[in-house]
Design a protein around this motif. Structure first.
Motif, PDB file in Angstrom:
ATOM      1  N   THR A 182       2.715  15.911  -1.809  1.00  0.00           N
ATOM      2  CA  THR A 182       1.368  16.366  -2.168  1.00  0.00           C
ATOM      3  C   THR A 182       1.171  17.826  -1.777  1.00  0.00           C
ATOM      4  O   THR A 182       0.560  18.593  -2.532  1.00  0.00           O
ATOM      5  CB  THR A 182       0.301  15.471  -1.512  1.00  0.00           C
ATOM      6  N   ASP A 183       1.690  18.222  -0.619  1.00  0.00           N
ATOM      7  CA  ASP A 183       1.609  19.641  -0.230  1.00  0.00           C
ATOM      8  C   ASP A 183       2.245  20.524  -1.298  1.00  0.00           C
ATOM      9  O   ASP A 183       1.681  21.548  -1.693  1.00  0.00           O
ATOM     10  CB  ASP A 183       2.309  19.880   1.108  1.00  0.00           C
ATOM     11  N   HIS A 184       3.416  20.118  -1.769  1.00  0.00           N
ATOM     12  CA  HIS A 184       4.108  20.919  -2.787  1.00  0.00           C
ATOM     13  C   HIS A 184       3.458  20.777  -4.159  1.00  0.00           C
ATOM     14  O   HIS A 184       3.481  21.720  -4.954  1.00  0.00           O
ATOM     15  CB  HIS A 184       5.601  20.583  -2.807  1.00  0.00           C
ATOM     16  N   THR A 185       2.868  19.631  -4.440  1.00  0.00           N
ATOM     17  CA  THR A 185       2.122  19.468  -5.693  1.00  0.00           C
ATOM     18  C   THR A 185       0.941  20.434  -5.714  1.00  0.00           C
ATOM     19  O   THR A 185       0.701  21.119  -6.721  1.00  0.00           O
ATOM     20  CB  THR A 185       1.624  18.019  -5.853  1.00  0.00           C
ATOM     21  N   ASN A 186       0.223  20.527  -4.614  1.00  0.00           N
ATOM     22  CA  ASN A 186      -0.921  21.429  -4.540  1.00  0.00           C
ATOM     23  C   ASN A 186      -0.489  22.892  -4.645  1.00  0.00           C
ATOM     24  O   ASN A 186      -1.153  23.693  -5.314  1.00  0.00           O
ATOM     25  CB  ASN A 186      -1.715  21.188  -3.254  1.00  0.00           C
ATOM     26  N   GLN A 243       0.838  -1.206   0.000  1.00  0.00           N
ATOM     27  CA  GLN A 243       0.000   0.000   0.000  1.00  0.00           C
ATOM     28  C   GLN A 243       0.872   1.255   0.000  1.00  0.00           C
ATOM     29  O   GLN A 243       0.592   2.226  -0.714  1.00  0.00           O
ATOM     30  CB  GLN A 243      -0.906  -0.030   1.235  1.00  0.00           C
ATOM     31  N   LEU A 244       1.937   1.247   0.789  1.00  0.00           N
ATOM     32  CA  LEU A 244       2.864   2.376   0.838  1.00  0.00           C
ATOM     33  C   LEU A 244       3.519   2.604  -0.519  1.00  0.00           C
ATOM     34  O   LEU A 244       3.592   3.736  -1.003  1.00  0.00           O
ATOM     35  CB  LEU A 244       3.924   2.132   1.917  1.00  0.00           C
ATOM     36  N   MET A 256       3.275   5.897  -2.842  1.00  0.00           N
ATOM     37  CA  MET A 256       4.476   6.607  -3.293  1.00  0.00           C
ATOM     38  C   MET A 256       4.441   6.808  -4.806  1.00  0.00           C
ATOM     39  O   MET A 256       4.752   7.897  -5.295  1.00  0.00           O
ATOM     40  CB  MET A 256       5.742   5.842  -2.883  1.00  0.00           C
ATOM     41  N   GLN A 257       4.079   5.765  -5.542  1.00  0.00           N
ATOM     42  CA  GLN A 257       3.998   5.875  -7.003  1.00  0.00           C
ATOM     43  C   GLN A 257       2.949   6.898  -7.426  1.00  0.00           C
ATOM     44  O   GLN A 257       3.186   7.698  -8.326  1.00  0.00           O
ATOM     45  CB  GLN A 257       3.687   4.514  -7.618  1.00  0.00           C
ATOM     46  N   ARG A 258       1.794   6.876  -6.766  1.00  0.00           N
ATOM     47  CA  ARG A 258       0.716   7.817  -7.098  1.00  0.00           C
ATOM     48  C   ARG A 258       1.154   9.257  -6.853  1.00  0.00           C
ATOM     49  O   ARG A 258       0.980  10.123  -7.709  1.00  0.00           O
ATOM     50  CB  ARG A 258      -0.539   7.501  -6.263  1.00  0.00           C
ATOM     51  N   CYS A 259       1.743   9.521  -5.700  1.00  0.00           N
ATOM     52  CA  CYS A 259       2.171  10.881  -5.368  1.00  0.00           C
ATOM     53  C   CYS A 259       3.265  11.369  -6.312  1.00  0.00           C
ATOM     54  O   CYS A 259       3.248  12.523  -6.759  1.00  0.00           O
ATOM     55  CB  CYS A 259       2.637  10.942  -3.919  1.00  0.00           C
ATOM     56  N   SER A 260       4.188  10.493  -6.628  1.00  0.00           N
ATOM     57  CA  SER A 260       5.254  10.845  -7.559  1.00  0.00           C
ATOM     58  C   SER A 260       4.693  11.115  -8.952  1.00  0.00           C
ATOM     59  O   SER A 260       5.098  12.070  -9.620  1.00  0.00           O
ATOM     60  CB  SER A 260       6.284   9.719  -7.619  1.00  0.00           C
ATOM     61  N   HIS A 261       3.756  10.288  -9.379  1.00  0.00           N
ATOM     62  CA  HIS A 261       3.141  10.463 -10.697  1.00  0.00           C
ATOM     63  C   HIS A 261       2.424  11.815 -10.783  1.00  0.00           C
ATOM     64  O   HIS A 261       2.566  12.537 -11.778  1.00  0.00           O
ATOM     65  CB  HIS A 261       2.175   9.320 -10.989  1.00  0.00           C
ATOM     66  N   GLU A 262       1.683  12.169  -9.739  1.00  0.00           N
ATOM     67  CA  GLU A 262       0.978  13.451  -9.731  1.00  0.00           C
ATOM     68  C   GLU A 262       1.955  14.619  -9.821  1.00  0.00           C
ATOM     69  O   GLU A 262       1.744  15.569 -10.575  1.00  0.00           O
ATOM     70  CB  GLU A 262       0.112  13.575  -8.476  1.00  0.00           C
ATOM     71  N   TRP A 263       3.042  14.565  -9.055  1.00  0.00           N
ATOM     72  CA  TRP A 263       4.056  15.616  -9.066  1.00  0.00           C
ATOM     73  C   TRP A 263       4.715  15.711 -10.444  1.00  0.00           C
ATOM     74  O   TRP A 263       4.818  16.782 -11.024  1.00  0.00           O
ATOM     75  CB  TRP A 263       5.097  15.353  -7.979  1.00  0.00           C
ATOM     76  N   ASN A 264       5.164  14.569 -10.951  1.00  0.00           N
ATOM     77  CA  ASN A 264       5.879  14.558 -12.229  1.00  0.00           C
ATOM     78  C   ASN A 264       4.982  14.950 -13.403  1.00  0.00           C
ATOM     79  O   ASN A 264       5.440  15.611 -14.342  1.00  0.00           O
ATOM     80  CB  ASN A 264       6.534  13.200 -12.472  1.00  0.00           C
ATOM     81  N   THR A 265       3.714  14.560 -13.357  1.00  0.00           N
ATOM     82  CA  THR A 265       2.769  14.947 -14.408  1.00  0.00           C
ATOM     83  C   THR A 265       2.584  16.456 -14.424  1.00  0.00           C
ATOM     84  O   THR A 265       2.591  17.085 -15.485  1.00  0.00           O
ATOM     85  CB  THR A 265       1.414  14.235 -14.211  1.00  0.00           C
ATOM     86  N   LEU A 266       2.456  17.047 -13.250  1.00  0.00           N
ATOM     87  CA  LEU A 266       2.309  18.500 -13.160  1.00  0.00           C
ATOM     88  C   LEU A 266       3.586  19.208 -13.597  1.00  0.00           C
ATOM     89  O   LEU A 266       3.539  20.195 -14.346  1.00  0.00           O
ATOM     90  CB  LEU A 266       1.939  18.885 -11.732  1.00  0.00           C
ATOM     91  N   LEU A 267       4.725  18.685 -13.182  1.00  0.00           N
ATOM     92  CA  LEU A 267       6.006  19.278 -13.586  1.00  0.00           C
ATOM     93  C   LEU A 267       6.176  19.273 -15.104  1.00  0.00           C
ATOM     94  O   LEU A 267       6.743  20.207 -15.672  1.00  0.00           O
ATOM     95  CB  LEU A 267       7.162  18.492 -12.963  1.00  0.00           C
ATOM     96  N   ALA A 268       5.681  18.232 -15.742  1.00  0.00           N
ATOM     97  CA  ALA A 268       5.827  18.099 -17.195  1.00  0.00           C
ATOM     98  C   ALA A 268       5.065  19.175 -17.953  1.00  0.00           C
ATOM     99  O   ALA A 268       5.329  19.391 -19.140  1.00  0.00           O
ATOM    100  CB  ALA A 268       5.368  16.708 -17.639  1.00  0.00           C
ATOM    101  N   THR A 269       4.147  19.870 -17.284  1.00  0.00           N
ATOM    102  CA  THR A 269       3.388  20.933 -17.959  1.00  0.00           C
ATOM    103  C   THR A 269       4.164  22.239 -18.008  1.00  0.00           C
ATOM    104  O   THR A 269       3.718  23.194 -18.651  1.00  0.00           O
ATOM    105  CB  THR A 269       2.031  21.187 -17.259  1.00  0.00           C
ATOM    106  N   LEU A 270       5.303  22.292 -17.335  1.00  0.00           N
ATOM    107  CA  LEU A 270       6.078  23.531 -17.248  1.00  0.00           C
ATOM    108  C   LEU A 270       7.205  23.579 -18.268  1.00  0.00           C
ATOM    109  O   LEU A 270       7.833  22.565 -18.558  1.00  0.00           O
ATOM    110  CB  LEU A 270       6.667  23.677 -15.843  1.00  0.00           C
TER     111      LEU A 270
END
Length: 168
Positions: free
Chosen positions: A148-152, A5-6, A10-24
């Motif tokens: 997630t805090d920094h992703t938001n 589960q951990l 971790m994969q989900r949080c990393s994916h969200e961060w990296n997906t958002l970063l890719a828009t920049l």
């Protein structure tokens, strides 16, 4: 929290961060204001530094030692002082170095977590010097909650710059 589960979290949080970063665009990664005066590059350094502390906590747990740091036990002043010290250590990195270090550190944290014995993830909470926190909770806090805090925050910054949209 069980290891599988951990790792999924971790994969989900990393994916969200990296997906958002890719828009920049590259030049956007250096603009201040993402977190206070920090740029995305600075946040990458910040997250890397905290993941490095988490790796040190993993090593301490394996040796039966006290954790290097438990975030929740720090005062606001101590936390700010630590964040400033880490910022000054990492700010000398180029954007490329910050990106490479972030990804390498995240992968190392993921691999170290995957290699942990399931019992070690939870048994540390019974040790007095871990102050009721399990290693799994500490890892989740850094690899998911903190990211997630920094992703938001990044999502809000992008939306403000682009008039409400996080799309490119």
């Amino acid at each position: 929290m069980e290891k599988a589960q951990l790792l999924r979290a971790m994969q989900r949080c990393s994916h969200e961060w990296n997906t958002l970063l890719a828009t920049l665009r590259s030049e956007e990664l250096l603009l201040p204001g993402v977190a206070g005066t920090w740029s995305v590059k600075d946040v990458l350094g910040h997250l890397s530094a905290w993941m490095e502390l988490t790796l040190a906590n993993i090593a301490a747990a394996r040796e039966g030692q006290a954790p290097v740091l438990i975030f929740e036990t720090m005062s606001e002043e101590e936390l700010e002082a630590l964040n400033q010290r880490l910022y000054h250590q990492k700010r000398v990195q180029t954007l490329e170095e910050a990106q490479a270090n972030f990804h390498a550190t995240w992968h190392r944290l993921y691999e170290e977590t995957a290699a942990l014995d399931d019992n070690l993830l939870i048994e540390t909470e019974r040790l007095s010097h871990w102050q009721g926190k399990s290693l799994g909770e500490l890892i989740y806090g850094e690899a998911c909650e903190h990211m997630t805090d920094h992703t938001n925050a990044l999502r809000s910054w992008i939306a403000a710059r682009r008039g409400g949209s996080t799309e490119t």
